[in-house]
Design an enzyme around this catalytic site. Structure first.
Site, mmCIF file in Angstrom:
data_model
loop_
_atom_site.group_PDB
_atom_site.id
_atom_site.type_symbol
_atom_site.label_atom_id
_atom_site.label_comp_id
_atom_site.label_asym_id
_atom_site.label_seq_id
_atom_site.Cartn_x
_atom_site.Cartn_y
_atom_site.Cartn_z
ATOM 1 N N CYS A 113 -18.249 19.784 -49.813
ATOM 2 C CA CYS A 113 -18.212 20.619 -49.181
ATOM 3 C C CYS A 113 -19.027 21.880 -48.200
ATOM 4 O O CYS A 113 -19.696 20.631 -48.109
ATOM 5 C CB CYS A 113 -16.971 21.130 -48.799
ATOM 6 S SG CYS A 113 -15.745 21.748 -46.960
ATOM 7 N N HIS A 214 -13.590 17.832 -51.725
ATOM 8 C CA HIS A 214 -12.804 18.472 -52.591
ATOM 9 C C HIS A 214 -13.171 17.676 -54.433
ATOM 10 O O HIS A 214 -11.580 18.294 -54.377
ATOM 11 C CB HIS A 214 -12.270 20.115 -52.469
ATOM 12 C CG HIS A 214 -12.629 20.730 -51.751
ATOM 13 N ND1 HIS A 214 -13.439 21.605 -52.104
ATOM 14 C CD2 HIS A 214 -12.796 20.671 -50.356
ATOM 15 C CE1 HIS A 214 -13.772 22.663 -51.157
ATOM 16 N NE2 HIS A 214 -13.361 22.335 -49.729
ATOM 17 N N GLU A 216 -13.270 18.575 -57.222
ATOM 18 C CA GLU A 216 -12.744 19.744 -58.208
ATOM 19 C C GLU A 216 -11.313 19.436 -58.312
ATOM 20 O O GLU A 216 -9.840 20.044 -59.486
ATOM 21 C CB GLU A 216 -13.559 21.235 -57.957
ATOM 22 C CG GLU A 216 -12.929 22.268 -56.909
ATOM 23 C CD GLU A 216 -13.371 21.638 -55.512
ATOM 24 O OE1 GLU A 216 -13.547 22.503 -54.837
ATOM 25 O OE2 GLU A 216 -13.886 20.327 -55.344
#
Length: 254
Positions: A113, A214, A216
């Site tokens: 990002c 993202h 994660e």
């Protein structure tokens, strides 16, 4: 699984609150840490600083550049858009120094990002400061504090395609900025359905991959697994180059 490589994660540097306390903090959402650990690495939080950059990289086998506040437009020669966050010059300067040196030393790097945008800026590219003005919608960040979902198409023959395949559905998205002019040496690797760029990589580096979403926040940890695998190989190569008398110490690569 073998030895766990050390993966640095760049940190937010801003006030935070816990219990009765509100103090300046260097922090990172724990999903980054969990993703690295699940992929077989050991996570280390790296506060922003322009000091001791090589010493920091000496102890890391890979680096993740995390998300967060918008990059100061002054770093890519633009005036600030009214929708752009206030500048955090200390974070911008520290992370740019770390990223540029990590790329010079060919240390495995995953840019997420804000990190994806930073990768482009570090290579001389610029940013679209408010993407809805370009694409005509706000589906990349519909609600502040919540992730939006959308698919991306991935370019065949890229490192990203080797990791994720030709399409990645339901990426977790929360951004209002995007890439304008692509930085020198970077290859475009993924796009949203509206045509906005979602992936970049440097094919001349062992692993320098950036994504605007993202990962994660996803159950799918293939990007982190690929980073950790490359970091483990990088660690093994560095150890193999050490003189016998230096085993147990990590030398600077420059």
């Amino acid at each position: 699984m073998g030895e766990r490589p050390m993966i640095g994660i760049t940190s937010y540097a801003q006030p935070a609150r816990w219990g009765a306390w509100e103090l300046p903090a260097a922090l990172v959402p724990f999903h980054y840490v969990e993703s690295v650990e699940r992929a077989g690495g050991r996570a280390l939080v790296v506060p922003p600083s322009t000091e001791a950059v090589d010493e920091t990289l000496d102890v890391l086998d890979g680096v993740i550049f995390s998300g967060g506040i918008d990059i100061d437009p002054a770093t890519y020669g633009a005036d600030r858009h009214e929708k752009t966050d206030p500048a955090q010059e200390h974070r911008d300067a520290g992370e740019l120094a770390l990223l540029e040196r990590a790329l010079e030393r060919d240390i495995p790097t995953l840019a997420i990002c804000r990190g994806f945008q930073l990768l482009n800026v570090a290579r001389g590219g610029d940013l679209i400061q408010h993407l809805p003005e370009t694409v005509g919608h706000e589906r990349h960040r519909e609600v502040l504090g919540a992730f939006s979902e959308h698919p991306v198409e991935v370019k065949d023959g890229t490192k990203l395609a080797a990791i994720l395949g030709p399409r990645h559905d339901s990426v977790q998205s929360s951004h209002h900025q995007g890439v304008g002019r692509v930085g020198e040496g970077l290859v475009e690797t993924a796009w949203a359905e509206d045509g906005s760029l979602e992936g970049l990589e440097d094919p001349d580096r062992r692993f320098a991959v950036g994504v605007l979403w993202h990962p994660e926040m996803e159950e799918d940890k293939r990007l982190f697994e690929a980073l950790v695998d490359e970091a483990r190989r990088h660690r093994a190569e560095r150890v193999a180059r050490l003189p016998v008398s230096d085993l147990g110490r990590t030398p600077s690569d420059g």
